[in-house]
Design a protein around this motif. Structure first.
Motif, PDB file in Angstrom:
ATOM      1  N   ARG A  57     -52.690 -24.288 -59.933  1.00 23.68           N
ATOM      2  CA  ARG A  57     -52.276 -22.807 -61.128  1.00 23.68           C
ATOM      3  C   ARG A  57     -53.648 -22.598 -61.003  1.00 23.68           C
ATOM      4  N   GLU A  58     -54.725 -23.071 -61.207  1.00 22.90           N
ATOM      5  CA  GLU A  58     -55.996 -22.560 -61.422  1.00 22.90           C
ATOM      6  C   GLU A  58     -56.562 -21.847 -60.192  1.00 22.90           C
ATOM      7  N   LEU A  59     -56.008 -22.063 -58.928  1.00 21.43           N
ATOM      8  CA  LEU A  59     -56.602 -21.402 -57.788  1.00 21.43           C
ATOM      9  C   LEU A  59     -55.910 -20.112 -57.767  1.00 21.43           C
ATOM     10  N   ILE A  62     -57.473 -17.707 -60.194  1.00 22.94           N
ATOM     11  CA  ILE A  62     -58.782 -17.011 -59.582  1.00 22.94           C
ATOM     12  C   ILE A  62     -58.551 -16.222 -58.277  1.00 22.94           C
ATOM     13  N   GLY A  63     -57.169 -16.025 -58.167  1.00 29.61           N
ATOM     14  CA  GLY A  63     -56.818 -14.944 -57.202  1.00 29.61           C
ATOM     15  C   GLY A  63     -57.015 -15.660 -55.385  1.00 29.61           C
ATOM     16  N   ALA A  64     -57.108 -17.067 -55.562  1.00 30.71           N
ATOM     17  CA  ALA A  64     -57.319 -17.758 -54.150  1.00 30.71           C
ATOM     18  C   ALA A  64     -55.870 -17.787 -53.187  1.00 30.71           C
ATOM     19  N   LEU A  65     -54.796 -17.806 -53.866  1.00 23.62           N
ATOM     20  CA  LEU A  65     -53.719 -18.028 -53.003  1.00 23.62           C
ATOM     21  C   LEU A  65     -52.864 -16.730 -52.467  1.00 23.62           C
ATOM     22  N   GLN A 103     -50.559 -22.874 -48.174  1.00 25.84           N
ATOM     23  CA  GLN A 103     -49.966 -21.763 -49.084  1.00 25.84           C
ATOM     24  C   GLN A 103     -50.069 -20.585 -48.616  1.00 25.84           C
ATOM     25  N   GLY A 104     -51.152 -20.013 -48.511  1.00 23.13           N
ATOM     26  CA  GLY A 104     -51.260 -18.516 -48.232  1.00 23.13           C
ATOM     27  C   GLY A 104     -51.210 -18.206 -46.870  1.00 23.13           C
ATOM     28  N   ALA A 129     -49.578 -17.169 -58.288  1.00 23.80           N
ATOM     29  CA  ALA A 129     -49.915 -17.726 -59.241  1.00 23.80           C
ATOM     30  C   ALA A 129     -50.046 -19.192 -59.330  1.00 23.80           C
ATOM     31  N   GLY A 130     -49.617 -19.900 -58.116  1.00 19.40           N
ATOM     32  CA  GLY A 130     -49.683 -21.327 -58.117  1.00 19.40           C
ATOM     33  C   GLY A 130     -48.600 -22.129 -58.974  1.00 19.40           C
ATOM     34  N   GLU A 131     -47.847 -21.115 -59.452  1.00 18.33           N
ATOM     35  CA  GLU A 131     -46.576 -21.827 -60.063  1.00 18.33           C
ATOM     36  C   GLU A 131     -45.568 -22.668 -59.232  1.00 18.33           C
TER      37      GLU A 131
END
Length: 391
Positions: A57-59, A62-65, A103-104, A129-131
């Motif tokens: 979720r934190e990643l 910050i837009g990393a996923l 993930q990405g 969003a990491g959800e």
């Protein structure tokens, strides 16, 4: 010419980067320093990533996923910016970069590139969003480098699909909410979007690893997993689908492995300056300086190669064979940098008080996943000769 050479950036690599590039890099670097580096040695030693969902979720925040993808809540960053983020993530730990890569570049990219509009709308915003954590099921217990021989199959039953099979060495598997699974069908290999709460799906975690210990690695078991007709990617058939995803993930590794190498080199350089033997710092001995010079040379050559490939990806001209050049060279050099750095620290090099042995062990996995050394050599060899030596 009035300032001294920066030992952390001896070729002036940062001068090639835009202000936005540097901002992306510094954001990810600061997050890793705050949230990962204080804990990673303990997580690695314990063989777990206990806060993986919170970190995801934190990643996402910050837009990393899925950061190099556009729309659906993704950041729309450049390929170079994504690469710079991979460097910082892997400088913390290869397992963290693997979480983001899978993930990405695998799960999200597969849906973004090959999914229906409904599949994109259903899954991508939550994944960005990491959800929702995703995983990617291609490798099987008996088929790693030869995915065309996979045994996992999907058969039609009325309007439904029924999947059976096993996948192995799947990052994020047991914490994923969705799995992209590739299976044999009567129409060839096809991809399926599988919610992990579907009856018959299970993902037992793989234990007793000597590498990527701060990473969730699982087996996927599909036992009569029944999916609706719209769970399949609508158009792509054959290995074109999964290999396009692997090319994205390999690109991230081209950069990421250099993060592990940078961490090792900086640790060794700083140690050599402060550690005294025979009445003077290790850094004052010719053999130590030769090691540091060679490692710095290979690290910075690798960065220039990665940057070049990133620019080609942003221009839409990057070929899969060129990614193989980057993956083969940069991972091979990164693992050599880790091993040489360890020698400068001597016995202290095996202690988790320092990151070198952790990086070295992780890089043993990075060396062979997303294509072994031999497979990338053969990809390049085929490009150079026109002869297919895979079989």
């Amino acid at each position: 010419m009035s300032t001294a050479l920066d030992p952390r950036d001896p070729l002036g690599f940062d001068d090639l980067l835009s202000d936005e590039d540097l901002a992306v890099r510094d954001t990810v670097r600061a997050w890793c320093a705050d949230r990962v580096l204080p804990h990673i040695a303990d997580w690695y030693e314990a063989g777990q990533l206990p806060t993986v969902r919170e970190l995801a979720r934190e990643l996402g925040s910050i837009g990393a996923l899925g950061m190099h993808l556009h729309g659906y809540g993704c950041a729309g960053a450049t390929a170079v910016q994504y690469g710079l983020a991979c460097v910082e993530l892997e400088a913390a730990d290869s397992g963290l970069r693997s979480l983001v890569s899978v993930q990405g570049s695998l799960a999200m990219y597969a849906i973004h590139r090959w999914g229906s509009e409904e599949q994109k709308q259903q899954w991508l915003p939550g994944m960005a969003a990491g959800e929702i954590i995703g995983c990617f099921g291609l490798t099987e217990p008996d088929h790693g480098s030869d995915p065309a021989s996979m045994r996992t199959n999907a058969k039609r039953d009325g309007s439904d699909w029924v999947l059976n099979g096993r996948k192995m060495w799947i990052t994020n598997g047991s914490v994923a909410g969705v799995a992209v699974v590739w299976a044999q069908t009567e129409d060839g290999i096809r991809g399926f979007v599988v919610p992990t709460d579907t009856p018959g799906f299970s993902a037992p975690e793989i234990k007793h690893k000597g590498s990527l210990r701060a990473s969730v690695t699982s087996e996927l078991v599909l036992d009569n997993v029944r999916l609706p007709a719209d769970a399949v990617f609508p158009e792509v058939r054959g290995l074109k689908g999964p290999l396009s995803c692997l090319n994205q993930a390999r690109y991230g590794i081209v950069w990421g492995a250099l993060g592990a190498a940078r961490s090792c080199l900086e640790t060794a350089r700083e140690y050599s300056i402060t550690r005294e033997q025979f009445g003077r710092p290790l850094a004052g001995f010719q053999l130590t300086q030769a090691k540091l010079a060679d490692m710095s040379l290979e690290l910075n050559k690798g960065l220039l190669l990665a940057w070049h490939l990133g620019n080609r990806m942003d221009a839409g001209t990057l070929r899969p064979e060129q990614v193989s050049y980057g993956k083969l060279n940069n991972v091979r050099e990164a693992i050599e940098i880790a091993r040489t750095s360890r020698t400068i620290l001597g016995a202290n090099g095996i202690s988790f008080e320092y990151p070198i042995m952790r990086h070295a062990n992780n890089l043993e996995s990075v060396l062979t996943y997303e294509g072994t050394v031999e497979m990338h050599q053969l990809v390049i060899g085929k490009a150079l000769t026109g002869q297919d030596a895979f079989r």
